[in-house]
Design an enzyme around this catalytic site. Structure first.
Site, PDB file in Angstrom:
ATOM      1  N   THR A  36      -2.680 -14.461  11.837  1.00 42.79           N
ATOM      2  CA  THR A  36      -3.660 -14.376  12.919  1.00 42.79           C
ATOM      3  C   THR A  36      -3.356 -15.365  14.046  1.00 42.79           C
TER       4      THR A  36
ATOM      5  N   GLY B 289      -5.390 -20.736   6.220  1.00 42.67           N
ATOM      6  CA  GLY B 289      -5.904 -21.749   5.304  1.00 42.67           C
ATOM      7  C   GLY B 289      -4.794 -22.695   4.860  1.00 42.67           C
TER       8      GLY B 289
ATOM      9  N   GLU C  70      -8.864 -10.904   5.932  1.00 45.94           N
ATOM     10  CA  GLU C  70      -8.083  -9.895   5.222  1.00 45.94           C
ATOM     11  C   GLU C  70      -8.441  -8.494   5.707  1.00 45.94           C
TER      12      GLU C  70
HETATM   13  C1  LIG Z   1       0.459 -17.165  -9.040  1.00 47.04           C
HETATM   14  C2  LIG Z   1      -0.986 -17.622  -9.354  1.00 47.04           C
HETATM   15  C3  LIG Z   1      -2.038 -16.918  -8.570  1.00 47.04           C
HETATM   16  C4  LIG Z   1      -3.401 -17.426  -8.798  1.00 47.04           C
HETATM   17  C5  LIG Z   1      -4.409 -16.819  -7.904  1.00 47.04           C
HETATM   18  C6  LIG Z   1      -4.689 -17.594  -6.665  1.00 47.04           C
HETATM   19  C7  LIG Z   1      -5.767 -16.975  -5.874  1.00 47.04           C
HETATM   20  C8  LIG Z   1      -5.989 -17.586  -4.583  1.00 47.04           C
HETATM   21  C9  LIG Z   1      -7.094 -16.934  -3.835  1.00 47.04           C
HETATM   22  C10 LIG Z   1      -6.627 -16.288  -2.608  1.00 47.04           C
HETATM   23  C11 LIG Z   1      -7.610 -16.389  -1.560  1.00 47.04           C
HETATM   24  C12 LIG Z   1      -7.085 -15.806  -0.332  1.00 47.04           C
HETATM   25  C13 LIG Z   1      -7.980 -16.098   0.791  1.00 47.04           C
HETATM   26  C14 LIG Z   1      -7.573 -15.250   1.922  1.00 47.04           C
HETATM   27  C15 LIG Z   1      -7.973 -15.817   3.227  1.00 47.04           C
HETATM   28  C16 LIG Z   1      -7.797 -14.849   4.320  1.00 47.04           C
HETATM   29  C17 LIG Z   1      -6.360 -14.602   4.708  1.00 47.04           C
HETATM   30  C18 LIG Z   1      -6.224 -13.669   5.873  1.00 47.04           C
HETATM   31  O1  LIG Z   1      -7.157 -13.260   6.493  1.00 47.04           O
HETATM   32  S1  LIG Z   1      -4.651 -13.204   6.286  1.00 47.04           S
HETATM   33  C19 LIG Z   1      -4.763 -12.135   7.678  1.00 47.04           C
HETATM   34  C20 LIG Z   1      -5.351 -10.819   7.355  1.00 47.04           C
HETATM   35  N1  LIG Z   1      -5.281  -9.947   8.470  1.00 47.04           N
HETATM   36  C21 LIG Z   1      -5.581  -8.673   8.417  1.00 47.04           C
HETATM   37  O2  LIG Z   1      -5.996  -8.178   7.395  1.00 47.04           O
HETATM   38  C22 LIG Z   1      -5.317  -7.879   9.648  1.00 47.04           C
HETATM   39  C23 LIG Z   1      -5.988  -6.553   9.665  1.00 47.04           C
HETATM   40  N2  LIG Z   1      -5.229  -5.605  10.414  1.00 47.04           N
HETATM   41  C24 LIG Z   1      -4.345  -4.733   9.852  1.00 47.04           C
HETATM   42  O3  LIG Z   1      -4.121  -4.774   8.656  1.00 47.04           O
HETATM   43  C25 LIG Z   1      -3.660  -3.722  10.747  1.00 47.04           C
HETATM   44  O4  LIG Z   1      -3.537  -4.170  12.041  1.00 47.04           O
HETATM   45  C26 LIG Z   1      -4.372  -2.379  10.764  1.00 47.04           C
HETATM   46  C27 LIG Z   1      -4.323  -1.832   9.343  1.00 47.04           C
HETATM   47  C28 LIG Z   1      -5.811  -2.516  11.202  1.00 47.04           C
HETATM   48  C29 LIG Z   1      -3.660  -1.426  11.729  1.00 47.04           C
HETATM   49  O5  LIG Z   1      -2.289  -1.500  11.526  1.00 47.04           O
HETATM   50  P1  LIG Z   1      -1.290  -0.651  12.432  1.00 47.04           P
HETATM   51  O6  LIG Z   1       0.068  -1.104  12.122  1.00 47.04           O
HETATM   52  O7  LIG Z   1      -1.733  -0.757  13.842  1.00 47.04           O
HETATM   53  O8  LIG Z   1      -1.514   0.717  11.801  1.00 47.04           O
HETATM   54  P2  LIG Z   1      -2.216   2.067  12.336  1.00 47.04           P
HETATM   55  O9  LIG Z   1      -3.695   1.945  12.318  1.00 47.04           O
HETATM   56  O10 LIG Z   1      -1.572   2.495  13.607  1.00 47.04           O
HETATM   57  O11 LIG Z   1      -1.764   2.986  11.155  1.00 47.04           O
HETATM   58  C30 LIG Z   1      -0.403   3.325  10.954  1.00 47.04           C
HETATM   59  C31 LIG Z   1      -0.202   3.736   9.515  1.00 47.04           C
HETATM   60  O12 LIG Z   1      -0.086   2.578   8.690  1.00 47.04           O
HETATM   61  C32 LIG Z   1      -0.870   2.729   7.547  1.00 47.04           C
HETATM   62  N3  LIG Z   1      -1.223   1.384   7.059  1.00 47.04           N
HETATM   63  C33 LIG Z   1      -1.867   0.402   7.706  1.00 47.04           C
HETATM   64  N4  LIG Z   1      -1.957  -0.691   6.903  1.00 47.04           N
HETATM   65  C34 LIG Z   1      -1.324  -0.370   5.759  1.00 47.04           C
HETATM   66  C35 LIG Z   1      -1.084  -1.097   4.561  1.00 47.04           C
HETATM   67  N5  LIG Z   1      -1.516  -2.354   4.400  1.00 47.04           N
HETATM   68  N6  LIG Z   1      -0.416  -0.475   3.587  1.00 47.04           N
HETATM   69  C36 LIG Z   1       0.002   0.800   3.736  1.00 47.04           C
HETATM   70  N7  LIG Z   1      -0.197   1.511   4.851  1.00 47.04           N
HETATM   71  C37 LIG Z   1      -0.858   0.934   5.844  1.00 47.04           C
HETATM   72  C38 LIG Z   1      -2.056   3.513   8.036  1.00 47.04           C
HETATM   73  O13 LIG Z   1      -2.738   4.091   6.964  1.00 47.04           O
HETATM   74  C39 LIG Z   1      -1.373   4.514   8.929  1.00 47.04           C
HETATM   75  O14 LIG Z   1      -0.837   5.529   8.139  1.00 47.04           O
HETATM   76  P3  LIG Z   1      -0.660   6.990   8.742  1.00 47.04           P
HETATM   77  O15 LIG Z   1      -2.040   7.498   9.028  1.00 47.04           O
HETATM   78  O16 LIG Z   1       0.137   6.844   9.998  1.00 47.04           O
HETATM   79  O17 LIG Z   1       0.011   7.745   7.648  1.00 47.04           O
HETATM   80  C1  LIG Z   2     -12.449 -18.244   6.672  1.00 46.04           C
HETATM   81  C2  LIG Z   2     -11.306 -17.503   7.267  1.00 46.04           C
HETATM   82  C3  LIG Z   2     -10.042 -17.674   6.747  1.00 46.04           C
HETATM   83  C4  LIG Z   2      -8.943 -17.025   7.324  1.00 46.04           C
HETATM   84  N1  LIG Z   2      -7.705 -17.245   6.811  1.00 46.04           N
HETATM   85  C5  LIG Z   2      -6.629 -16.681   7.415  1.00 46.04           C
HETATM   86  C6  LIG Z   2      -5.316 -16.944   6.942  1.00 46.04           C
HETATM   87  O1  LIG Z   2      -5.126 -17.658   5.979  1.00 46.04           O
HETATM   88  N2  LIG Z   2      -4.265 -16.403   7.591  1.00 46.04           N
HETATM   89  C7  LIG Z   2      -4.432 -15.600   8.675  1.00 46.04           C
HETATM   90  O2  LIG Z   2      -3.442 -15.135   9.228  1.00 46.04           O
HETATM   91  N3  LIG Z   2      -5.669 -15.290   9.127  1.00 46.04           N
HETATM   92  C8  LIG Z   2      -6.767 -15.827   8.532  1.00 46.04           C
HETATM   93  N4  LIG Z   2      -8.037 -15.537   8.983  1.00 46.04           N
HETATM   94  C9  LIG Z   2      -8.187 -14.649  10.138  1.00 46.04           C
HETATM   95  C10 LIG Z   2      -8.734 -13.274   9.764  1.00 46.04           C
HETATM   96  O3  LIG Z   2      -7.781 -12.553   9.054  1.00 46.04           O
HETATM   97  C11 LIG Z   2      -9.177 -12.533  11.029  1.00 46.04           C
HETATM   98  O4  LIG Z   2     -10.277 -13.230  11.570  1.00 46.04           O
HETATM   99  C12 LIG Z   2      -9.547 -11.107  10.708  1.00 46.04           C
HETATM  100  O5  LIG Z   2      -8.402 -10.340  10.421  1.00 46.04           O
HETATM  101  C13 LIG Z   2     -10.363 -10.420  11.829  1.00 46.04           C
HETATM  102  O6  LIG Z   2      -9.684 -10.430  13.028  1.00 46.04           O
HETATM  103  P1  LIG Z   2     -10.351 -10.997  14.368  1.00 46.04           P
HETATM  104  O7  LIG Z   2     -10.865 -12.337  14.093  1.00 46.04           O
HETATM  105  O8  LIG Z   2      -9.330 -10.810  15.417  1.00 46.04           O
HETATM  106  O9  LIG Z   2     -11.584 -10.053  14.674  1.00 46.04           O
HETATM  107  P2  LIG Z   2     -11.724  -8.981  15.832  1.00 46.04           P
HETATM  108  O10 LIG Z   2     -10.765  -7.875  15.585  1.00 46.04           O
HETATM  109  O11 LIG Z   2     -11.681  -9.624  17.155  1.00 46.04           O
HETATM  110  O12 LIG Z   2     -13.167  -8.441  15.505  1.00 46.04           O
HETATM  111  C14 LIG Z   2     -14.299  -8.581  16.354  1.00 46.04           C
HETATM  112  C15 LIG Z   2     -15.094  -7.275  16.383  1.00 46.04           C
HETATM  113  O13 LIG Z   2     -14.304  -6.239  16.967  1.00 46.04           O
HETATM  114  C16 LIG Z   2     -14.360  -5.070  16.182  1.00 46.04           C
HETATM  115  N5  LIG Z   2     -13.092  -4.326  16.279  1.00 46.04           N
HETATM  116  C17 LIG Z   2     -11.845  -4.831  16.400  1.00 46.04           C
HETATM  117  N6  LIG Z   2     -10.950  -3.842  16.393  1.00 46.04           N
HETATM  118  C18 LIG Z   2     -11.617  -2.693  16.257  1.00 46.04           C
HETATM  119  C19 LIG Z   2     -11.235  -1.317  16.176  1.00 46.04           C
HETATM  120  N7  LIG Z   2      -9.966  -0.977  16.189  1.00 46.04           N
HETATM  121  N8  LIG Z   2     -12.187  -0.406  16.034  1.00 46.04           N
HETATM  122  C20 LIG Z   2     -13.487  -0.768  15.966  1.00 46.04           C
HETATM  123  N9  LIG Z   2     -13.905  -2.035  16.032  1.00 46.04           N
HETATM  124  C21 LIG Z   2     -12.991  -2.991  16.180  1.00 46.04           C
HETATM  125  C22 LIG Z   2     -14.585  -5.591  14.755  1.00 46.04           C
HETATM  126  O14 LIG Z   2     -15.189  -4.604  13.951  1.00 46.04           O
HETATM  127  C23 LIG Z   2     -15.508  -6.775  14.995  1.00 46.04           C
HETATM  128  O15 LIG Z   2     -16.841  -6.314  15.044  1.00 46.04           O
HETATM  129  C24 LIG Z   2      -9.145 -16.163   8.426  1.00 46.04           C
HETATM  130  C25 LIG Z   2     -10.436 -15.971   8.936  1.00 46.04           C
HETATM  131  C26 LIG Z   2     -11.507 -16.635   8.376  1.00 46.04           C
HETATM  132  C27 LIG Z   2     -12.870 -16.432   8.948  1.00 46.04           C
END
Ligand SMILES: CCCCCCCCCCCCCCCCCC(=O)SCCNC(=O)CCNC(=O)[C@H](O)C(C)(C)COP(=O)(O)OP(=O)(O)OC[C@H]1O[C@@H](n2cnc3c(N)ncnc32)[C@H](O)[C@@H]1OP(=O)(O)O
Ligand SMILES: Cc1cc2nc3c(=O)[nH]c(=O)nc-3n(C[C@H](O)[C@H](O)[C@H](O)COP(=O)(O)OP(=O)(O)OC[C@H]3O[C@@H](n4cnc5c(N)ncnc54)[C@H](O)[C@@H]3O)c2cc1C
Length: 662
Positions: free
Chosen positions: A142, A181, A424
């Protein structure tokens, strides 16, 4: 030691099933329960982990204490030989009492990304140092300007063939990495997601291992600006950070190259699927589903145990004040959430199994189920976190004023959990990803393709077609779980159809695909929500068929019925509109729900006991196993820093002088 509160004793005596049997089922087996408890008791009986109450500490002290515990934890895990990820997780959860901690990103995302995206040679280089915490890493994706739309991330990694290095830059303010984080102070490395440029061409997002601090001094390396982003709503233990890279050079070997590759001369080899870079997010989304269950089951444990010992108001004149758990309104707040906590526990197990099964296939080179895995993880992550998030707050308010105290445990559960709706993958955005998959499947089904998996119900679409609602028999038998599952399925099919038709209608007005999509977002999100709701009800019902103990089966069946019927009342418009329910049935459902609340009442405390949270992990005066809430609340308050002196210094500084002036 104070005696057990008599109310809560009576509750346990009245239960109709054996708590231990249910606990074993939730853990997977009696042996697994034994092992989990063994691991937890290692922590609970360890003097190094006897902690001060974080509520009485500053942010810096909390961070310090968390790093201390994490370091000790890593050493002790080695000493005990605990290396199974699930067991590490039990231990870790107990050490940090459910709080997020500075090493989460290292353990959860840095190591995972290495395992899934590093080539064998890279694993040899990086994994052991990372496992031994010489390398401490985070996942830096991010940026200030973009969290959701990661295709537009601005950080660049430009390949320089002359030195065989990548040069990393954050060229704008909006490209500064923000949020990861453990980035601010803890990590010495980051997996940085950046736009790859080689031979003058951009190839989109790729992952790079970037050293950010000196391995000897821990000082930031040249070209690296890094720090903590400041206090947040919660996550006080975690140093979420910022990172600005200016001409930072890393060797070619630091691009994760299991799938995509850059050759020494700069030529680019495409990955088999460009979505493999997103794999770690799918893993954490799958994991968050289980976290929803835990956050909700903890909150229910606190609210239900407290409701069993709290007496308030008069139910019948002249009689003693009843336990607040005897109020129907209180039961109606808490029991559907209890049912949801059970449902999500099973869904969490399913999601974890499904993730491991499908990634197994992916590792064998079969990517065919990746779209379904993504759609399922995205949707269920959003569905369960939204419900749990709202549910924690309901539990807090169900505890009246005392729920507002930090010692109730509920504020911490809430602030720690609520970002799961955002991180996520922001929930609405995740629902829209699932909708994209559903609409695609709907179209395929209409073209005659046979669908399998969780969307196979869309095959039946044709069969459901035009009948007018009035002539169709209502489908629901409100006393039969199988019939309710069917109703949820038909509602999902209907709402997917409504969304697909909305898209189609918009397109017929000859606007662009993208605008049609945006103008149908409300329907699309509702379709995903209905799909996920169906999956949850279906999995709950399926779980029942695995239970052999009749007493446990009976009580879980009651919960499953409550979950399904309560969901119908919350979404009755959908069911009525789809002709799945008649208006008279709605009031029958209300009556049935009331009867289910009465059935659950004697088992409520036993049902939360079965989650088996020990007091140390629950960390709540209201949720104590022994029910002695008032005594421990009084003890806790006495320890408030404001009570260190009888007269606070502000009295002498401000109030006393003021008195002589007025
Ligand atoms: C070893 C010991 C372990 C012990 C355990 C330890 C545990 C620890 C605990 C862990 C805690 C973790 C805490 C986490 C904290 C937060 C970390 C974060 O936020 S990190 C930051 C997190 N940030 C976020 O999550 C960001 C969110 N944003 C996104 O993920 C992407 O920008 C998007 C999905 C919204 C769009 O992506 P874009 O590239 O614009 O894609 P389009 O919309 O244009 O679609 C194109 C095509 O792609 C497809 N497709 C898409 N995704 C996937 C996928 N994953 N896969 C497959 N396919 C996927 C989609 O279906 C479509 O298919 P089709 O229809 O064409 O067939
Ligand atoms: C506690 C915490 C820990 C985090 N840890 C990590 C980390 O370890 N690593 C890391 O990389 N990131 C981390 N993040 C970031 C996190 O992954 C992002 O905040 C998250 O993916 C959301 O993105 P954004 O903040 O840009 O929200 P935005 O996308 O700006 O969202 C704002 C609003 O816009 C709307 N919106 C955005 N796009 C669309 C769309 N296409 N259609 C409709 N509505 C839309 C959303 O629904 C929402 O209401 C963390 C965040 C927090 C709060």
């Amino acid at each position: 030691l104070a005696a057990m509160n008599p109310d809560i004793c009576r509750e346990r005596e009245n239960a109709t099933f054996n708590t231990e049997t249910l606990t074993n089922m939730l853990d997977g087996s009696a042996e697994k329960t034994r092992r989990r408890r063994e691991i937890e008791s290692l922590v609970i009986n360890d003097p190094d982990f006897q902690h001060d109450d974080p509520n009485f500490m500053s942010r810096s002290e909390r961070y310090d204490a968390a790093v201390k515990k994490s370091s000790q934890m890593i050493m002790k895990l080695r000493d005990y030989g605990i290396s199974d990820p699930e067991e590490i997780y039990f231990y870790k959860r107990c050490v940090h009492r459910g709080f997020s901690e500075p090493l989460d990103l290292h353990l959860g995302m840095f190591l995972t990304t290495l395992l899934n995206q590093a080539s064998p040679t890279q694993l040899d280089t990086f994994f052991t140092p990372a496992w031994n915490l010489e390398i401490v890493g985070t996942y830096a994706q991010t940026e200030l300007g973009h969290g959701t739309h990661i295709r537009k991330l601005e950080t660049t990694a430009t390949y320089d063939p002359s030195t065989q290095e990548f040069v990393l830059n954050c060229p704008t303010v909006s490209s500064i990495k923000w949020w990861p984080g453990g980035l601010g102070k803890t990590s010495n490395h980051a997996i940085v997601l950046a736009q790859l440029y080689t031979l003058g061409k951009c190839h989109g997002l790729h992952a790079f291992i970037v050293p950010i601090r000196c391995m000897k001094t821990h000082q930031p390396l040249p070209g690296v600006t890094v720090g903590d982003i400041g206090p947040k709503f919660g996550f006080e233990e975690v140093d979420n950070g910022y990172l600005k890279l200016e001409n930072v050079r890393i060797p070619r070997e630091n691009m994760l190259m299991k799938y995509a590759q850059v050759e020494p001369d700069g030529s680019y080899l495409k990955p088999p699927s460009d979505k493999l870079t997103y794999g770690t997010m799918v893993f954490i989304r799958a994991m968050i589903v289980g976290e929803s269950a835990r956050a909700l089951s903890k909150s229910c444990t606190i609210a239900i145990r407290y409701s069993a010992v709290r007496h308030q108001s008069e139910l019948r004149p002249g009689e003693p004040e009843p336990q607040i758990l005897d109020y129907q309104a209180q039961q109606y707040k808490l029991f559907p959430l209890l049912a949801a906590a059970y449902a999500f526990t099973f869904v969490g197990q399913y999601m974890s199994d499904t993730y491991h099964r499908i990634t197994g296939h992916i590792n064998q080179g079969d990517f065919s189920q990746l779209p379904e895995l993504h759609a399922l993880a995205a949707g269920l992550k959003a569905f369960t976190t939204w419900t749990a998030n709202a549910g924690i707050e309901v539990c807090r308010m169900a505890c009246g004023g005392h729920g507002y105290l930090c010692c109730s445990g509920l504020p911490d559960i809430y602030v720690t959990f609520t970002p799961t709706c955002t991180y996520e993958g922001e929930n609405t955005v995740m629902m829209l990803q699932t909708a994209r998959f559903l609409v695609k499947c709907y179209r395929q089904a209409r073209e005659g393709q046979q669908l399998s998996g969780t969307v196979s119900y869309l095959n039946e679409q044709q069969r459901l077609q035009p009948q007018p609602v009035s002539s169709r028999p209502t489908v629901v038998n409100i006393n039969d779980l199988a019939s309710l599952v069917e109703a949820y399925k038909l509602r999902a099919a209907k709402l997917v159809e409504v969304a697909a038709k909305s898209l189609q209608g918009e397109l017929q007005r000859s606007i662009s695909q993208e605008d049609a999509w945006n103008n149908s977002s409300i329907e699309l999100v509702r379709a995903s929500d209905a799909h996920c709701h169906y999956v949850v009800v279906e999995l709950f019902a399926a779980k029942l068929s695995e239970i052999s103990d009749t007493a446990v089966h009976s009580v879980l069946n009651t919960l499953a019925l409550l979950y399904a019927l309560h969901g119908i009342t919350l979404n009755s418009g959908d069911f009525l509109q789809a002709g799945l329910l008649s208006v008279p049935q709605l009031s029958q459902i209300t009556q049935r729900i009331k009867a289910l609340l009465v059935e659950i009442r004697p088992n409520a405390v036993a049902l939360v006991d079965s989650f088996d949270y020990n007091d140390e992990m629950l960390n709540s005066v209201l949720g104590r196993y022994d029910g002695n809430v008032y005594e421990s609340m009084f003890e806790w308050a006495k320890r408030s820093p404001l009570n260190r002196t009888e007269v606070h210094e502000s009295y002498y500084k401000y109030m006393k002088p003021l008195r002589s002036k007025l």
